[in-house]
Enzyme design. Structure first.
Site, mmCIF file in Angstrom:
data_model
loop_
_atom_site.group_PDB
_atom_site.id
_atom_site.type_symbol
_atom_site.label_atom_id
_atom_site.label_comp_id
_atom_site.label_asym_id
_atom_site.label_seq_id
_atom_site.Cartn_x
_atom_site.Cartn_y
_atom_site.Cartn_z
ATOM 1 N N HIS A 56 40.350 48.427 22.565
ATOM 2 C CA HIS A 56 40.708 49.649 21.845
ATOM 3 C C HIS A 56 40.438 49.564 20.352
ATOM 4 O O HIS A 56 41.048 50.274 19.567
ATOM 5 C CB HIS A 56 42.181 49.983 22.102
ATOM 6 C CG HIS A 56 42.441 50.403 23.513
ATOM 7 N ND1 HIS A 56 42.275 51.692 23.960
ATOM 8 C CD2 HIS A 56 42.822 49.688 24.598
ATOM 9 C CE1 HIS A 56 42.570 51.763 25.252
ATOM 10 N NE2 HIS A 56 42.908 50.549 25.661
ATOM 11 N N HIS B 246 47.359 39.033 34.623
ATOM 12 C CA HIS B 246 46.453 39.416 33.539
ATOM 13 C C HIS B 246 46.452 38.312 32.488
ATOM 14 O O HIS B 246 47.101 37.276 32.650
ATOM 15 C CB HIS B 246 46.879 40.765 32.939
ATOM 16 C CG HIS B 246 45.726 41.584 32.438
ATOM 17 N ND1 HIS B 246 44.974 41.210 31.340
ATOM 18 C CD2 HIS B 246 45.198 42.753 32.875
ATOM 19 C CE1 HIS B 246 44.035 42.120 31.125
ATOM 20 N NE2 HIS B 246 44.143 43.067 32.051
ATOM 21 N N ASP C 201 40.523 50.570 36.953
ATOM 22 C CA ASP C 201 39.683 50.572 38.147
ATOM 23 C C ASP C 201 40.488 50.058 39.334
ATOM 24 O O ASP C 201 41.048 48.950 39.265
ATOM 25 C CB ASP C 201 38.468 49.667 37.948
ATOM 26 C CG ASP C 201 37.467 50.234 36.961
ATOM 27 O OD1 ASP C 201 36.702 51.109 37.358
ATOM 28 O OD2 ASP C 201 37.469 49.781 35.798
#
Length: 415
Positions: A17, A104, A359
């Site tokens: 970002h 993650h 996704d």
């Protein structure tokens, strides 16, 4: 670190970002015809929002070439390129200020650096791969022009939905460790149908379906599996198979930089990868050597090749002139929209309900990333081998060794 390659060096930058992501490519030969469109075609295959099977993040991923090119010709100096992040929503990640997402990289990045990006996974995000894909497109342009090399990747499985002709995992071992009577029942490492697919599949076939699986019936089953995961706010993994055609023999730098080792390094550096196999892979462990060995044959043009190609085009860490093929395993995406019982950074138990656009399955968009990393590896090793050959050509011919130890003079190689 953030640089890959020896002579063809690719450095990527940017977070999910931030203002932009991109790459610096050093070592591209001068004189290569190159336009932004040569790069854009692959970036457009990678970008989000292509179908209802991918994240809805709306990024056009338009590339801006900054340096190293004039009048659409490379100068031999570093090529700088960038892609601006336009559809940013950092607020979607406020929960990760408190919770590291299960499986993650939030936790490990904080442990390593002592500080982390506030949103979107930072450098662990697949957004980082834009620079790789752009660099791979440049490498591929050179390889195609000079050697006619073709690189095609495709989705070979999603969850348990697998191409019917693809090699599967090793079968369950027999109960009796001393019983080898089943050797005669072992099939070839790859089916004839899959070998033919590797020989003929094109990117047009691959891109004809949103799953990027070139087998229509399997592609529809894959779609249903991905949609089922998406509707459940869940995710699912899969595999990508890649074939590289017309690779010159002699590429690879034994012993520690064998060609399959370089490819494995490249593929396992892609986000969400967990497995890599080359040639017959794990299936080859089931096939006796008498059936697995690639016998040499003389071809119609007088060259030497192999009757089969279970080695996947690489022997002793060096390309043998046959097609190179390998498979990469991608785990189910870690970020899902289901509430998950986990712990905060300080260990306090709690519930993470992640937001954001994700996704449900990464493998359709991973196809051009796999192709790009394959191109970067082959380009790097082409430059290394050509440097060696040029240096050797300046020496007097070897006349003191037996003929069996020296490669005889070859006719001029054709492109």
């Amino acid at each position: 670190m953030s640089t890959f390659g020896t002579l063809f060096r690719v450095t990527t930058y940017g977070e999910s970002h931030c203002a932009s992501v991109g790459a610096i490519i050093d070592g591209c030969p001068p004189g290569l015809p190159l336009t932004a469109q040569d790069v854009q075609v692959q970036l457009s295959r990678r970008r989000p929002g292509q179908s209802n099977l991918t994240t809805p993040r709306d990024e056009k991923d338009l590339v801006h070439l900054q340096s190293g090119i004039e009048h659409d010709i490379t100068l031999g100096t570093p090529i700088g390129l960038l892609v601006r992040n336009e559809d940013q929503r950092p607020k979607d990640y406020s929960e990760t200020d408190l919770y590291p997402r299960p499986s993650h990289a939030d936790w490990t990045y904080l442990e390593k650096y002592g500080v982390k990006a506030s949103s979107g996974g930072g450098r662990s995000s697949a957004r980082e791969t834009i620079g790789r894909v752009a660099a791979g497109a440049i490498a591929e342009k050179y390889l195609k022009l000079v050697y006619g090399i073709e690189i095609v990747a495709f989705v070979s499985s999603v969850g348990k939905v697998t191409l019917p002709s693809a090699a599967g995992p090793p079968s369950q071992a027999a109960d009796d460790d001393d019983d080898d009577d089943d050797d005669g029942a072992v099939e070839d490492a790859l089916s004839p149908e899959f070998v033919e697919l590797l020989r003929t599949v094109s990117r047009e076939q691959v891109d004809s379906h949103p799953t990027r699986c070139p087998h229509a019936e399997t592609a529809e089953r894959m779609t249903k599996r991905i949609i089922r995961a998406k509707d459940a706010s869940d995710s699912i993994g899969g595999t990508v198979t890649c074939v590289i055609r017309r690779v010159p023999a002699g590429l690879g730098e034994p012993v520690f930089d064998k060609l399959e080792a370089a490819l494995g390094h490249a593929m396992l550096s892609i986000p969400a990868t967990k497995a890599f196999e080359v040639g017959s892979g794990f299936r080859g462990t089931e096939v006796p050597g008498s059936r697995h060995n690639d016998a040499f044959v003389r071809r119609a043009d007088g060259s030497v090749g192999t009757k089969t190609n279970w080695s996947g085009g690489i022997q002793g860490g060096i390309s043998n002139g046959e097609d190179i093929y390998f498979r990469v395993g991608f785990k189910s995406p870690a970020t899902i929209s289901q509430a998950q019982e986990t712990a905060q950074y300080d260990g306090t138990p709690g519930t993470l309900a992640a937001r954001g656009r994700h996704d449900p399955c990464v493998v359709p968009r991973a196809v051009p990333i796999v192709e790009a990393m394959a191109a970067i590896v082959i380009m790097d090793h082409v430059l290394m081998q050509n440097a060696r050959k040029t240096a050797t050509a300046l020496l007097p011919p070897i006349t003191t060794l037996p003929p069996t130890m020296v490669k005889p003079p070859q006719p001029q190689e054709t492109k």
